[in-house]
Motif scaffolding. Structure first.
Motif, PDB file in Angstrom:
ATOM      1  N   GLY A  81       0.792  -1.222   0.000  1.00 54.70           N
ATOM      2  CA  GLY A  81       0.000   0.000   0.000  1.00 54.70           C
ATOM      3  C   GLY A  81       0.827   1.277   0.000  1.00 54.70           C
ATOM      4  N   ALA A  82       2.160   1.151  -0.052  1.00 51.66           N
ATOM      5  CA  ALA A  82       3.019   2.340  -0.014  1.00 51.66           C
ATOM      6  C   ALA A  82       3.031   3.091  -1.342  1.00 51.66           C
ATOM      7  CB  ALA A  82       4.445   1.949   0.384  1.00 51.66           C
ATOM      8  N   GLY A  83       2.630   2.423  -2.448  1.00 51.85           N
ATOM      9  CA  GLY A  83       2.560   3.096  -3.738  1.00 51.85           C
ATOM     10  C   GLY A  83       3.565   2.604  -4.757  1.00 51.85           C
ATOM     11  N   LYS A  84       4.226   1.481  -4.486  1.00 52.49           N
ATOM     12  CA  LYS A  84       5.227   0.967  -5.424  1.00 52.49           C
ATOM     13  C   LYS A  84       4.592   0.593  -6.766  1.00 52.49           C
ATOM     14  CE  LYS A  84       6.270  -2.346  -2.583  1.00 52.49           C
ATOM     15  NZ  LYS A  84       5.323  -2.120  -1.484  1.00 52.49           N
ATOM     16  N   SER A  85       3.536  -0.178  -6.735  1.00 56.69           N
ATOM     17  CA  SER A  85       2.854  -0.556  -7.978  1.00 56.69           C
ATOM     18  C   SER A  85       2.200   0.657  -8.623  1.00 56.69           C
ATOM     19  CB  SER A  85       1.800  -1.633  -7.720  1.00 56.69           C
ATOM     20  OG  SER A  85       2.406  -2.833  -7.299  1.00 56.69           O
ATOM     21  N   THR A  86       1.651   1.542  -7.816  1.00 54.38           N
ATOM     22  CA  THR A  86       1.037   2.754  -8.340  1.00 54.38           C
ATOM     23  C   THR A  86       2.050   3.563  -9.143  1.00 54.38           C
ATOM     24  OG1 THR A  86      -0.601   2.872  -6.574  1.00 54.38           O
ATOM     25  CG2 THR A  86      -0.086   4.941  -7.699  1.00 54.38           C
ATOM     26  N   LEU A  87       3.276   3.677  -8.624  1.00 50.16           N
ATOM     27  CA  LEU A  87       4.307   4.404  -9.355  1.00 50.16           C
ATOM     28  C   LEU A  87       4.550   3.750 -10.710  1.00 50.16           C
ATOM     29  CD1 LEU A  87       6.503   6.542  -9.651  1.00 50.16           C
ATOM     30  CD2 LEU A  87       8.044   5.003  -8.398  1.00 50.16           C
ATOM     31  N   GLY A  88       4.663   2.432 -10.741  1.00 54.41           N
ATOM     32  CA  GLY A  88       4.860   1.731 -12.007  1.00 54.41           C
ATOM     33  C   GLY A  88       3.720   1.974 -12.975  1.00 54.41           C
ATOM     34  N   LEU A 124       3.857   5.504 -14.355  1.00 53.92           N
ATOM     35  CA  LEU A 124       4.912   5.632 -15.367  1.00 53.92           C
ATOM     36  C   LEU A 124       4.506   4.962 -16.682  1.00 53.92           C
ATOM     37  CD1 LEU A 124       8.062   5.008 -13.141  1.00 53.92           C
ATOM     38  CD2 LEU A 124       7.333   7.178 -14.150  1.00 53.92           C
ATOM     39  N   GLY A 125       3.812   3.831 -16.575  1.00 55.05           N
ATOM     40  CA  GLY A 125       3.367   3.122 -17.766  1.00 55.05           C
ATOM     41  C   GLY A 125       2.136   3.728 -18.423  1.00 55.05           C
ATOM     42  N   GLY A 126       1.408   4.581 -17.698  1.00 53.33           N
ATOM     43  CA  GLY A 126       0.227   5.237 -18.257  1.00 53.33           C
ATOM     44  C   GLY A 126      -1.057   4.443 -18.109  1.00 53.33           C
ATOM     45  N   ARG A 127      -1.130   3.592 -17.095  1.00 54.46           N
ATOM     46  CA  ARG A 127      -2.335   2.785 -16.909  1.00 54.46           C
ATOM     47  C   ARG A 127      -3.540   3.672 -16.608  1.00 54.46           C
ATOM     48  NH1 ARG A 127      -3.089  -2.571 -13.133  1.00 54.46           N
ATOM     49  NH2 ARG A 127      -5.292  -2.851 -13.575  1.00 54.46           N
ATOM     50  N   PRO A 128      -4.646   3.454 -17.330  1.00 60.22           N
ATOM     51  CA  PRO A 128      -5.858   4.240 -17.077  1.00 60.22           C
ATOM     52  C   PRO A 128      -6.344   4.069 -15.636  1.00 60.22           C
ATOM     53  CG  PRO A 128      -6.056   3.019 -19.129  1.00 60.22           C
ATOM     54  CD  PRO A 128      -4.817   2.513 -18.437  1.00 60.22           C
ATOM     55  N   GLY A 129      -6.952   5.132 -15.101  1.00 57.64           N
ATOM     56  CA  GLY A 129      -7.511   5.091 -13.760  1.00 57.64           C
ATOM     57  C   GLY A 129      -6.584   5.673 -12.707  1.00 57.64           C
ATOM     58  N   TYR A 130      -5.318   5.858 -13.055  1.00 55.19           N
ATOM     59  CA  TYR A 130      -4.350   6.449 -12.130  1.00 55.19           C
ATOM     60  C   TYR A 130      -4.175   7.908 -12.527  1.00 55.19           C
ATOM     61  CZ  TYR A 130      -3.425   1.810 -10.405  1.00 55.19           C
ATOM     62  OH  TYR A 130      -3.566   0.574  -9.824  1.00 55.19           O
ATOM     63  N   GLY A 154       6.897  -4.243 -16.425  1.00 57.47           N
ATOM     64  CA  GLY A 154       6.710  -5.647 -16.088  1.00 57.47           C
ATOM     65  C   GLY A 154       5.770  -5.740 -14.897  1.00 57.47           C
ATOM     66  N   PHE A 155       4.757  -6.559 -15.012  1.00 60.03           N
ATOM     67  CA  PHE A 155       3.708  -6.608 -14.002  1.00 60.03           C
ATOM     68  C   PHE A 155       4.019  -7.573 -12.867  1.00 60.03           C
ATOM     69  CE2 PHE A 155       1.651  -5.407 -17.994  1.00 60.03           C
ATOM     70  CZ  PHE A 155       1.055  -4.222 -17.599  1.00 60.03           C
ATOM     71  N   GLN A 156       3.454  -7.285 -11.703  1.00 59.70           N
ATOM     72  CA  GLN A 156       3.584  -8.189 -10.557  1.00 59.70           C
ATOM     73  C   GLN A 156       2.949  -9.527 -10.903  1.00 59.70           C
ATOM     74  OE1 GLN A 156       1.964  -6.589  -6.932  1.00 59.70           O
ATOM     75  NE2 GLN A 156       2.397  -8.426  -5.767  1.00 59.70           N
ATOM     76  N   TYR A 157       1.794  -9.489 -11.535  1.00 62.17           N
ATOM     77  CA  TYR A 157       1.093 -10.703 -11.955  1.00 62.17           C
ATOM     78  C   TYR A 157       0.798 -10.581 -13.452  1.00 62.17           C
ATOM     79  CZ  TYR A 157       0.467 -11.121  -6.928  1.00 62.17           C
ATOM     80  OH  TYR A 157       0.702 -11.202  -5.580  1.00 62.17           O
ATOM     81  N   PRO A 158       1.711 -11.045 -14.315  1.00 69.50           N
ATOM     82  CA  PRO A 158       1.483 -10.929 -15.764  1.00 69.50           C
ATOM     83  C   PRO A 158       0.160 -11.590 -16.163  1.00 69.50           C
ATOM     84  CG  PRO A 158       3.740 -11.604 -15.311  1.00 69.50           C
ATOM     85  CD  PRO A 158       2.998 -11.680 -14.006  1.00 69.50           C
ATOM     86  N   LEU A 182       9.999  -2.985 -13.176  1.00 67.14           N
ATOM     87  CA  LEU A 182       9.631  -4.367 -12.888  1.00 67.14           C
ATOM     88  C   LEU A 182       8.972  -4.410 -11.520  1.00 67.14           C
ATOM     89  CD1 LEU A 182      12.921  -6.034 -14.153  1.00 67.14           C
ATOM     90  CD2 LEU A 182      10.794  -5.637 -15.416  1.00 67.14           C
ATOM     91  N   ASP A 183       7.696  -4.729 -11.497  1.00 67.53           N
ATOM     92  CA  ASP A 183       6.906  -4.713 -10.271  1.00 67.53           C
ATOM     93  C   ASP A 183       6.982  -6.071  -9.582  1.00 67.53           C
ATOM     94  OD1 ASP A 183       5.152  -4.081  -8.249  1.00 67.53           O
ATOM     95  OD2 ASP A 183       3.395  -3.884  -9.544  1.00 67.53           O
ATOM     96  N   GLU A 184       7.604  -6.087  -8.411  1.00 70.44           N
ATOM     97  CA  GLU A 184       7.744  -7.304  -7.594  1.00 70.44           C
ATOM     98  C   GLU A 184       8.191  -8.497  -8.426  1.00 70.44           C
ATOM     99  OE1 GLU A 184       5.226  -8.181  -4.353  1.00 70.44           O
ATOM    100  OE2 GLU A 184       4.556  -6.111  -4.147  1.00 70.44           O
ATOM    101  N   THR A 185       9.387  -8.387  -8.950  1.00 75.44           N
ATOM    102  CA  THR A 185       9.954  -9.406  -9.823  1.00 75.44           C
ATOM    103  C   THR A 185       9.992 -10.778  -9.168  1.00 75.44           C
ATOM    104  OG1 THR A 185      11.331  -7.656 -10.700  1.00 75.44           O
ATOM    105  CG2 THR A 185      11.940  -9.860 -11.302  1.00 75.44           C
ATOM    106  N   ASP A 186      10.006 -10.819  -7.841  1.00 70.64           N
ATOM    107  CA  ASP A 186      10.119 -12.094  -7.133  1.00 70.64           C
ATOM    108  C   ASP A 186       8.775 -12.779  -6.868  1.00 70.64           C
ATOM    109  OD1 ASP A 186       9.325 -10.087  -5.379  1.00 70.64           O
ATOM    110  OD2 ASP A 186      10.344 -10.988  -3.663  1.00 70.64           O
TER     111      ASP A 186
END
Length: 195
Positions: free
Chosen positions: A37-44, A47-53, A83-87, A169-173
């Motif tokens: 919830g800190a905003g790591k995925s939100t930042l990605g 940057l990628g231009g995902r609608p809704g953000y 790169g998505f956390q869950y492709p 790369l969002d949560e590559t692991d």
């Protein structure tokens, strides 16, 4: 290469990013860590231009251009890879078809001729070999029935083929065992060394 200044962003009216400032120079690797919830995925996604953000304040420049003025496909054409956390799975679209169309779209924006099927297969197989992705997986629908590790390796193959200027790369692991994590990490390092 990337300059973020006082970035504020929200989704569905809920503020997530609250004044982020960050500079990333070419050749640098940055790891952003923090609790859920800190905003790591939100930042990605921003940057990628995902609608809704929605960016409510601040600026992002990429190679001297205003990233926020670009549509997602324009950001990709400029060299941004997300790169998505869950492709996601894309039933009915073969991996090789998806990758060839993606690469040729990038080449078209750079004024380069498209790769033929044979030329592309050579590139795709080399990238798959480097990441231990079975060639048969290139023929399957994108990520359909792939394990977590296979999805991440496939994503690294995509990144190697497209060869972006900048990758998020969002949560590559996520979903990887230790062996898959090593393979993906080696793949990232190899891609960074590509000319």
């Amino acid at each position: 290469m990337l300059k973020i200044e006082n970035l504020h962003a929200e989704i569905d009216g809920k503020p997530i990013l609250k004044g982020l400032t960050l500079s990333v120079n070419a050749g640098e690797v940055h790891a952003i860590m923090g609790p859920n919830g800190a905003g790591k995925s939100t930042l990605g996604y921003v940057l990628g231009g995902r609608p809704g953000y929605e960016v409510t304040q601040g600026s992002i420049s990429f190679d001297g251009e205003n990233l926020l003025d670009m549509e997602p496909h324009e950001r990709a054409a400029a060299g941004v890879f997300l790169g998505f956390q869950y492709p996601v799975e894309i039933p009915g679209v073969s991996n090789v078809q998806f990758l060839r169309e993606s690469l040729n779209a990038q080449r078209a924006t750079r004024g380069e001729a498209p790769l033929s099927g044979a030329e592309f297969l050579k590139v795709a197989r080399a990238q798959a070999d480097a990441l231990g992705l079975d060639h048969d997986m290139l023929k399957r629908p994108v990520n359909v029935g792939f394990s977590g590790g296979e999805k991440k390796r496939n994503e690294m193959v995509q990144m190697g083929i497209i060869d972006p200027k900048f990758a998020i790369l969002d949560e590559t692991d996520s979903g990887l065992d230790i062996d898959a994590l090593r393979i993906v990490g080696d793949g990232i390092n190899r891609i960074m060394r590509q000319p």
